[in-house]
Write a protein that holds these residues in place. Sequence first.
Motif, PDB file in Angstrom:
ATOM      1  N   LEU A 163      -3.305  -2.953  -9.571  1.00  0.00           N
ATOM      2  CA  LEU A 163      -3.179  -1.667  -8.910  1.00  0.00           C
ATOM      3  C   LEU A 163      -4.572  -1.143  -8.624  1.00  0.00           C
ATOM      4  O   LEU A 163      -5.308  -0.762  -9.537  1.00  0.00           O
ATOM      5  CB  LEU A 163      -2.393  -0.675  -9.774  1.00  0.00           C
ATOM      6  CG  LEU A 163      -2.156   0.691  -9.137  1.00  0.00           C
ATOM      7  CD1 LEU A 163      -1.315   0.570  -7.861  1.00  0.00           C
ATOM      8  CD2 LEU A 163      -1.491   1.629 -10.137  1.00  0.00           C
ATOM      9  N   GLN A 164      -4.921  -1.147  -7.348  1.00  0.00           N
ATOM     10  CA  GLN A 164      -6.246  -0.719  -6.920  1.00  0.00           C
ATOM     11  C   GLN A 164      -6.183   0.738  -6.487  1.00  0.00           C
ATOM     12  O   GLN A 164      -5.427   1.105  -5.603  1.00  0.00           O
ATOM     13  CB  GLN A 164      -6.732  -1.608  -5.772  1.00  0.00           C
ATOM     14  CG  GLN A 164      -8.189  -1.440  -5.474  1.00  0.00           C
ATOM     15  CD  GLN A 164      -8.738  -2.597  -4.662  1.00  0.00           C
ATOM     16  OE1 GLN A 164      -8.109  -3.645  -4.529  1.00  0.00           O
ATOM     17  NE2 GLN A 164      -9.926  -2.407  -4.120  1.00  0.00           N
ATOM     18  N   GLU A 165      -6.992   1.567  -7.168  1.00  0.00           N
ATOM     19  CA  GLU A 165      -7.008   3.009  -6.926  1.00  0.00           C
ATOM     20  C   GLU A 165      -8.047   3.381  -5.867  1.00  0.00           C
ATOM     21  O   GLU A 165      -7.820   4.265  -5.055  1.00  0.00           O
ATOM     22  CB  GLU A 165      -7.308   3.705  -8.252  1.00  0.00           C
ATOM     23  CG  GLU A 165      -7.219   5.197  -8.216  1.00  0.00           C
ATOM     24  CD  GLU A 165      -7.418   5.808  -9.586  1.00  0.00           C
ATOM     25  OE1 GLU A 165      -6.441   5.858 -10.345  1.00  0.00           O
ATOM     26  OE2 GLU A 165      -8.549   6.228  -9.887  1.00  0.00           O
ATOM     27  N   THR A 206       3.531  13.283  -5.559  1.00  0.00           N
ATOM     28  CA  THR A 206       2.520  13.724  -6.509  1.00  0.00           C
ATOM     29  C   THR A 206       3.092  13.482  -7.897  1.00  0.00           C
ATOM     30  O   THR A 206       4.216  13.879  -8.189  1.00  0.00           O
ATOM     31  CB  THR A 206       2.177  15.209  -6.322  1.00  0.00           C
ATOM     32  OG1 THR A 206       1.771  15.422  -4.962  1.00  0.00           O
ATOM     33  CG2 THR A 206       1.040  15.626  -7.242  1.00  0.00           C
ATOM     34  N   VAL A 207       2.313  12.811  -8.739  1.00  0.00           N
ATOM     35  CA  VAL A 207       2.771  12.407 -10.059  1.00  0.00           C
ATOM     36  C   VAL A 207       2.083  13.262 -11.124  1.00  0.00           C
ATOM     37  O   VAL A 207       0.857  13.396 -11.132  1.00  0.00           O
ATOM     38  CB  VAL A 207       2.468  10.911 -10.317  1.00  0.00           C
ATOM     39  CG1 VAL A 207       3.010  10.470 -11.663  1.00  0.00           C
ATOM     40  CG2 VAL A 207       3.023  10.047  -9.199  1.00  0.00           C
ATOM     41  N   THR A 218       0.841  -1.191   0.000  1.00  0.00           N
ATOM     42  CA  THR A 218       0.000   0.000   0.000  1.00  0.00           C
ATOM     43  C   THR A 218       0.876   1.240   0.000  1.00  0.00           C
ATOM     44  O   THR A 218       1.988   1.226   0.548  1.00  0.00           O
ATOM     45  CB  THR A 218      -0.940   0.043   1.226  1.00  0.00           C
ATOM     46  OG1 THR A 218      -0.143   0.041   2.409  1.00  0.00           O
ATOM     47  CG2 THR A 218      -1.895  -1.134   1.248  1.00  0.00           C
ATOM     48  N   PHE A 219       0.387   2.286  -0.628  1.00  0.00           N
ATOM     49  CA  PHE A 219       1.080   3.573  -0.627  1.00  0.00           C
ATOM     50  C   PHE A 219       0.088   4.667  -0.999  1.00  0.00           C
ATOM     51  O   PHE A 219      -0.951   4.398  -1.597  1.00  0.00           O
ATOM     52  CB  PHE A 219       2.293   3.572  -1.572  1.00  0.00           C
ATOM     53  CG  PHE A 219       1.993   3.188  -2.990  1.00  0.00           C
ATOM     54  CD1 PHE A 219       1.750   4.150  -3.956  1.00  0.00           C
ATOM     55  CD2 PHE A 219       1.961   1.855  -3.370  1.00  0.00           C
ATOM     56  CE1 PHE A 219       1.471   3.800  -5.265  1.00  0.00           C
ATOM     57  CE2 PHE A 219       1.693   1.492  -4.680  1.00  0.00           C
ATOM     58  CZ  PHE A 219       1.446   2.467  -5.630  1.00  0.00           C
ATOM     59  N   GLU A 220       0.412   5.878  -0.605  1.00  0.00           N
ATOM     60  CA  GLU A 220      -0.431   7.052  -0.851  1.00  0.00           C
ATOM     61  C   GLU A 220       0.240   7.897  -1.930  1.00  0.00           C
ATOM     62  O   GLU A 220       1.414   8.235  -1.803  1.00  0.00           O
ATOM     63  CB  GLU A 220      -0.555   7.897   0.422  1.00  0.00           C
ATOM     64  CG  GLU A 220      -0.930   7.120   1.679  1.00  0.00           C
ATOM     65  CD  GLU A 220      -2.321   6.552   1.651  1.00  0.00           C
ATOM     66  OE1 GLU A 220      -3.218   7.199   1.063  1.00  0.00           O
ATOM     67  OE2 GLU A 220      -2.522   5.456   2.205  1.00  0.00           O
ATOM     68  N   SER A 273      -5.258   6.052  -1.947  1.00  0.00           N
ATOM     69  CA  SER A 273      -4.588   5.045  -1.135  1.00  0.00           C
ATOM     70  C   SER A 273      -4.495   3.800  -2.017  1.00  0.00           C
ATOM     71  O   SER A 273      -5.425   2.999  -2.081  1.00  0.00           O
ATOM     72  CB  SER A 273      -5.393   4.745   0.134  1.00  0.00           C
ATOM     73  OG  SER A 273      -5.449   5.875   0.951  1.00  0.00           O
ATOM     74  N   TYR A 274      -3.404   3.693  -2.734  1.00  0.00           N
ATOM     75  CA  TYR A 274      -3.230   2.598  -3.689  1.00  0.00           C
ATOM     76  C   TYR A 274      -2.917   1.290  -2.970  1.00  0.00           C
ATOM     77  O   TYR A 274      -2.233   1.276  -1.952  1.00  0.00           O
ATOM     78  CB  TYR A 274      -2.081   2.897  -4.656  1.00  0.00           C
ATOM     79  CG  TYR A 274      -2.401   3.939  -5.688  1.00  0.00           C
ATOM     80  CD1 TYR A 274      -3.083   3.601  -6.857  1.00  0.00           C
ATOM     81  CD2 TYR A 274      -1.999   5.259  -5.521  1.00  0.00           C
ATOM     82  CE1 TYR A 274      -3.361   4.558  -7.821  1.00  0.00           C
ATOM     83  CE2 TYR A 274      -2.277   6.220  -6.481  1.00  0.00           C
ATOM     84  CZ  TYR A 274      -2.956   5.864  -7.633  1.00  0.00           C
ATOM     85  OH  TYR A 274      -3.232   6.814  -8.584  1.00  0.00           O
TER      86      TYR A 274
END
Length: 149
Positions: free
Chosen positions: A134-136, A77-78, A11-13, A32-33
């Motif tokens: 990859l769950q958004e 931030t991407v 998990t990552f933000e 919260s991926y």
Amino acid sequence: MSKIRITKQFTFETGHALYGYDGKCKNVHGHSYKLSVTVIGIPITDNNHVKYGMVIDFGDLKKIVKEEIVDVFDHATVFNQNTPHIELAKELQKREHHVILVDYQPTSENMVIDFAKKIKNRLPDSIKLHSLKLQETESSFAEWYQSDN
């Protein structure tokens, strides 16, 4: 011996914005991926090997994914580097925000393709990347399968 698939979840933000999009996601926002990484291989059969019975040590897989994805993208931030968001990115960087500039629209679909390339490059030759999910959000995700590519 049989090929076995093993999966580790992370998990990552991460924040992003979709330039040119016709909905709310054109605005900077975050998720919260949840990333599920599945590899495939044959368990080690040498009973003298420290990793006997494993396809890959979950700790070794964790190290790869953390270094290539989680530690890089968490609380970043991407933005697509080829859009006017570059000005916002520069301003955020000046203020010491963690910004990642990519050469694609930072959708889940494109991110999962990017992640697959990064992970595949780090896996031992005997282990193949099988799939990524990859769950958004709780109800939205993108999947990548080696068999489709």
